[in-house]
Design a protein around this motif. Structure first.
Motif, PDB file in Angstrom:
ATOM      1  N   ILE A  60       0.858  -1.185   0.000  1.00 46.30           N
ATOM      2  CA  ILE A  60       0.000   0.000   0.000  1.00 46.30           C
ATOM      3  C   ILE A  60       0.891   1.231   0.000  1.00 46.30           C
ATOM      4  CG2 ILE A  60      -1.795   1.287   1.212  1.00 46.30           C
ATOM      5  CD1 ILE A  60      -2.811  -1.444   0.364  1.00 46.30           C
ATOM      6  N   VAL A  61       0.717   2.075  -1.001  1.00 44.86           N
ATOM      7  CA  VAL A  61       1.465   3.324  -1.067  1.00 44.86           C
ATOM      8  C   VAL A  61       0.489   4.460  -0.790  1.00 44.86           C
ATOM      9  CG1 VAL A  61       2.941   4.825  -2.445  1.00 44.86           C
ATOM     10  CG2 VAL A  61       3.049   2.335  -2.762  1.00 44.86           C
ATOM     11  N   LEU A  62       0.698   5.127   0.329  1.00 43.95           N
ATOM     12  CA  LEU A  62      -0.080   6.309   0.684  1.00 43.95           C
ATOM     13  C   LEU A  62       0.619   7.517   0.086  1.00 43.95           C
ATOM     14  CD1 LEU A  62      -0.540   5.484   4.487  1.00 43.95           C
ATOM     15  CD2 LEU A  62      -2.185   5.049   2.638  1.00 43.95           C
ATOM     16  N   ILE A  63      -0.128   8.389  -0.565  1.00 43.58           N
ATOM     17  CA  ILE A  63       0.463   9.579  -1.174  1.00 43.58           C
ATOM     18  C   ILE A  63      -0.309  10.789  -0.661  1.00 43.58           C
ATOM     19  CG2 ILE A  63       1.032  10.755  -3.322  1.00 43.58           C
ATOM     20  CD1 ILE A  63       0.989   7.983  -4.694  1.00 43.58           C
ATOM     21  N   SER A  64       0.416  11.675   0.029  1.00 42.22           N
ATOM     22  CA  SER A  64      -0.214  12.859   0.616  1.00 42.22           C
ATOM     23  C   SER A  64       0.141  14.105  -0.188  1.00 42.22           C
ATOM     24  CB  SER A  64       0.214  13.043   2.067  1.00 42.22           C
ATOM     25  OG  SER A  64       1.561  13.453   2.143  1.00 42.22           O
ATOM     26  N   ASP A  65      -0.618  15.170   0.066  1.00 42.59           N
ATOM     27  CA  ASP A  65      -0.407  16.397  -0.688  1.00 42.59           C
ATOM     28  C   ASP A  65       0.904  17.104  -0.340  1.00 42.59           C
ATOM     29  OD1 ASP A  65      -1.513  16.999   1.813  1.00 42.59           O
ATOM     30  OD2 ASP A  65      -3.112  18.265   1.014  1.00 42.59           O
ATOM     31  N   PHE A  66       1.221  17.227   0.950  1.00 43.21           N
ATOM     32  CA  PHE A  66       2.503  17.852   1.309  1.00 43.21           C
ATOM     33  C   PHE A  66       2.972  17.406   2.692  1.00 43.21           C
ATOM     34  CE2 PHE A  66      -0.812  20.892   2.427  1.00 43.21           C
ATOM     35  CZ  PHE A  66      -0.486  21.282   3.714  1.00 43.21           C
ATOM     36  N   PRO A  67       4.299  17.365   2.861  1.00 39.37           N
ATOM     37  CA  PRO A  67       4.841  16.924   4.151  1.00 39.37           C
ATOM     38  C   PRO A  67       4.560  17.949   5.250  1.00 39.37           C
ATOM     39  CG  PRO A  67       6.613  17.626   2.688  1.00 39.37           C
ATOM     40  CD  PRO A  67       5.337  17.704   1.906  1.00 39.37           C
ATOM     41  N   GLY A  69       1.881  18.507   6.883  1.00 37.82           N
ATOM     42  CA  GLY A  69       0.478  18.859   7.047  1.00 37.82           C
ATOM     43  C   GLY A  69      -0.252  17.839   7.902  1.00 37.82           C
ATOM     44  N   SER A  70      -1.455  18.183   8.305  1.00 40.68           N
ATOM     45  CA  SER A  70      -2.219  17.291   9.176  1.00 40.68           C
ATOM     46  C   SER A  70      -2.556  15.967   8.492  1.00 40.68           C
ATOM     47  CB  SER A  70      -3.502  17.985   9.649  1.00 40.68           C
ATOM     48  OG  SER A  70      -4.296  18.399   8.542  1.00 40.68           O
ATOM     49  N   VAL A  71      -2.769  15.989   7.178  1.00 33.41           N
ATOM     50  CA  VAL A  71      -3.064  14.752   6.458  1.00 33.41           C
ATOM     51  C   VAL A  71      -1.843  13.836   6.483  1.00 33.41           C
ATOM     52  CG1 VAL A  71      -3.557  13.794   4.169  1.00 33.41           C
ATOM     53  CG2 VAL A  71      -4.876  15.749   5.012  1.00 33.41           C
ATOM     54  N   ASN A  72      -0.682  14.385   6.173  1.00 36.36           N
ATOM     55  CA  ASN A  72       0.548  13.591   6.162  1.00 36.36           C
ATOM     56  C   ASN A  72       0.857  13.055   7.556  1.00 36.36           C
ATOM     57  OD1 ASN A  72       2.976  12.836   4.382  1.00 36.36           O
ATOM     58  ND2 ASN A  72       3.917  13.664   6.228  1.00 36.36           N
ATOM     59  N   THR A  73       0.643  13.870   8.564  1.00 30.11           N
ATOM     60  CA  THR A  73       0.877  13.438   9.947  1.00 30.11           C
ATOM     61  C   THR A  73      -0.035  12.263  10.299  1.00 30.11           C
ATOM     62  OG1 THR A  73       1.550  15.679  10.551  1.00 30.11           O
ATOM     63  CG2 THR A  73       0.903  14.219  12.349  1.00 30.11           C
ATOM     64  N   LEU A  74      -1.287  12.327   9.881  1.00 26.07           N
ATOM     65  CA  LEU A  74      -2.207  11.216  10.095  1.00 26.07           C
ATOM     66  C   LEU A  74      -1.688   9.955   9.410  1.00 26.07           C
ATOM     67  CD1 LEU A  74      -5.019   9.806  10.629  1.00 26.07           C
ATOM     68  CD2 LEU A  74      -5.661  10.732   8.403  1.00 26.07           C
ATOM     69  N   LEU A  75      -1.251  10.082   8.167  1.00 26.71           N
ATOM     70  CA  LEU A  75      -0.794   8.925   7.400  1.00 26.71           C
ATOM     71  C   LEU A  75       0.451   8.287   7.999  1.00 26.71           C
ATOM     72  CD1 LEU A  75      -1.407  10.173   3.753  1.00 26.71           C
ATOM     73  CD2 LEU A  75      -2.879   8.739   5.182  1.00 26.71           C
ATOM     74  N   VAL A  84       3.033  -0.894   4.257  1.00 25.87           N
ATOM     75  CA  VAL A  84       2.622   0.489   3.959  1.00 25.87           C
ATOM     76  C   VAL A  84       3.840   1.380   3.754  1.00 25.87           C
ATOM     77  CG1 VAL A  84       1.427   2.523   4.852  1.00 25.87           C
ATOM     78  CG2 VAL A  84       0.428   0.256   5.165  1.00 25.87           C
ATOM     79  N   TYR A  85       3.749   2.215   2.708  1.00 22.69           N
ATOM     80  CA  TYR A  85       4.795   3.181   2.360  1.00 22.69           C
ATOM     81  C   TYR A  85       4.125   4.544   2.219  1.00 22.69           C
ATOM     82  CZ  TYR A  85       6.970  -1.234   1.234  1.00 22.69           C
ATOM     83  OH  TYR A  85       7.448  -2.517   1.312  1.00 22.69           O
ATOM     84  N   LEU A  86       4.846   5.600   2.524  1.00 21.61           N
ATOM     85  CA  LEU A  86       4.282   6.949   2.470  1.00 21.61           C
ATOM     86  C   LEU A  86       5.160   7.850   1.609  1.00 21.61           C
ATOM     87  CD1 LEU A  86       2.308   9.179   3.381  1.00 21.61           C
ATOM     88  CD2 LEU A  86       3.642   9.372   5.499  1.00 21.61           C
ATOM     89  N   VAL A  87       4.529   8.507   0.653  1.00 19.28           N
ATOM     90  CA  VAL A  87       5.204   9.479  -0.211  1.00 19.28           C
ATOM     91  C   VAL A  87       4.404  10.768  -0.107  1.00 19.28           C
ATOM     92  CG1 VAL A  87       5.849  10.041  -2.588  1.00 19.28           C
ATOM     93  CG2 VAL A  87       5.992   7.672  -1.790  1.00 19.28           C
ATOM     94  N   SER A  88       5.090  11.895  -0.032  1.00 22.53           N
ATOM     95  CA  SER A  88       4.417  13.179   0.089  1.00 22.53           C
ATOM     96  C   SER A  88       4.857  14.103  -1.037  1.00 22.53           C
ATOM     97  CB  SER A  88       4.731  13.795   1.452  1.00 22.53           C
ATOM     98  OG  SER A  88       3.894  14.897   1.686  1.00 22.53           O
ATOM     99  N   GLY A  89       3.988  15.031  -1.403  1.00 23.56           N
ATOM    100  CA  GLY A  89       4.275  15.966  -2.493  1.00 23.56           C
ATOM    101  C   GLY A  89       3.528  15.567  -3.758  1.00 23.56           C
ATOM    102  N   MET A  90       2.287  15.181  -3.601  1.00 20.64           N
ATOM    103  CA  MET A  90       1.473  14.631  -4.686  1.00 20.64           C
ATOM    104  C   MET A  90       1.410  15.548  -5.905  1.00 20.64           C
ATOM    105  SD  MET A  90      -2.636  13.828  -4.551  1.00 20.64           S
ATOM    106  CE  MET A  90      -2.523  13.267  -2.877  1.00 20.64           C
ATOM    107  N   ASN A  91       1.641  14.949  -7.063  1.00 17.34           N
ATOM    108  CA  ASN A  91       1.300  15.579  -8.333  1.00 17.34           C
ATOM    109  C   ASN A  91       0.956  14.477  -9.326  1.00 17.34           C
ATOM    110  OD1 ASN A  91       3.705  14.820  -9.877  1.00 17.34           O
ATOM    111  ND2 ASN A  91       4.800  16.525  -8.927  1.00 17.34           N
ATOM    112  N   SER A  92       0.373  14.848 -10.433  1.00 16.80           N
ATOM    113  CA  SER A  92      -0.125  13.852 -11.392  1.00 16.80           C
ATOM    114  C   SER A  92       0.965  12.942 -11.928  1.00 16.80           C
ATOM    115  CB  SER A  92      -0.841  14.546 -12.555  1.00 16.80           C
ATOM    116  OG  SER A  92      -1.980  15.218 -12.090  1.00 16.80           O
TER     117      SER A  92
END
Length: 136
Positions: A60-67, A69-75, A84-92
């Protein structure tokens, strides 16, 4: 198999998912959750946890909008899961690159980040120093 979960403030995650699917076609392994006005990260937590619990055999790769932030902190709480893996800085391009990549997870993430960074550019029109004389 892999699943990608896009999570953002506002509707960025939904928009990126839509853009990626316009380019690559419908993706069964791509899910988006958007934290809308009046909601907080806790509103997303149970939805994400449910997807993780249903897909324990998948990467599972979680991708957040920016490091940061509250969303990234939750993830970050979900990094306790081995799959589970987490990547931040979402773009297309980041998401598209990762969705289409069949390499091992480390290579997939590295290539996605590289592709995402490569699309961030200022675009300028260069002025031609010489005027073309079409009548000579």
């Amino acid at each position: 198999m892999r699943k990608f979960i896009l999570v953002s403030h506002g509707t960025l995650a939904d928009g990126v998912k839509n853009s990626v699917e316009l380019i690559s076609g419908k993706q069964k392994n791509l899910i988006s959750f958007s934290m809308k006005e009046g909601q907080g990260p806790v509103d997303l937590k149970q939805k994400i946890k449910s997807v993780l619990n249903e897909n324990k055999r998948y990467e599972i790769v979680l991708i957040s909008d920016f490091p940061g932030g509250s969303v990234n902190t939750l993830l970050m709480e979900f990094l306790q899961y081995q799959n589970v893996y987490l990547v931040s800085g979402m773009n297309s391009m980041l998401v598209l690159s990762m969705i289409l990549n069949q390499a091992d997870i480390a290579t997939c993430i590295k290539a996605g980040i590289k592709a995402g960074k490569a699309t961030i550019k200022q675009i300028k029109i260069e002025q031609n120093e010489q005027e073309d004389d079409f009548f000579d």
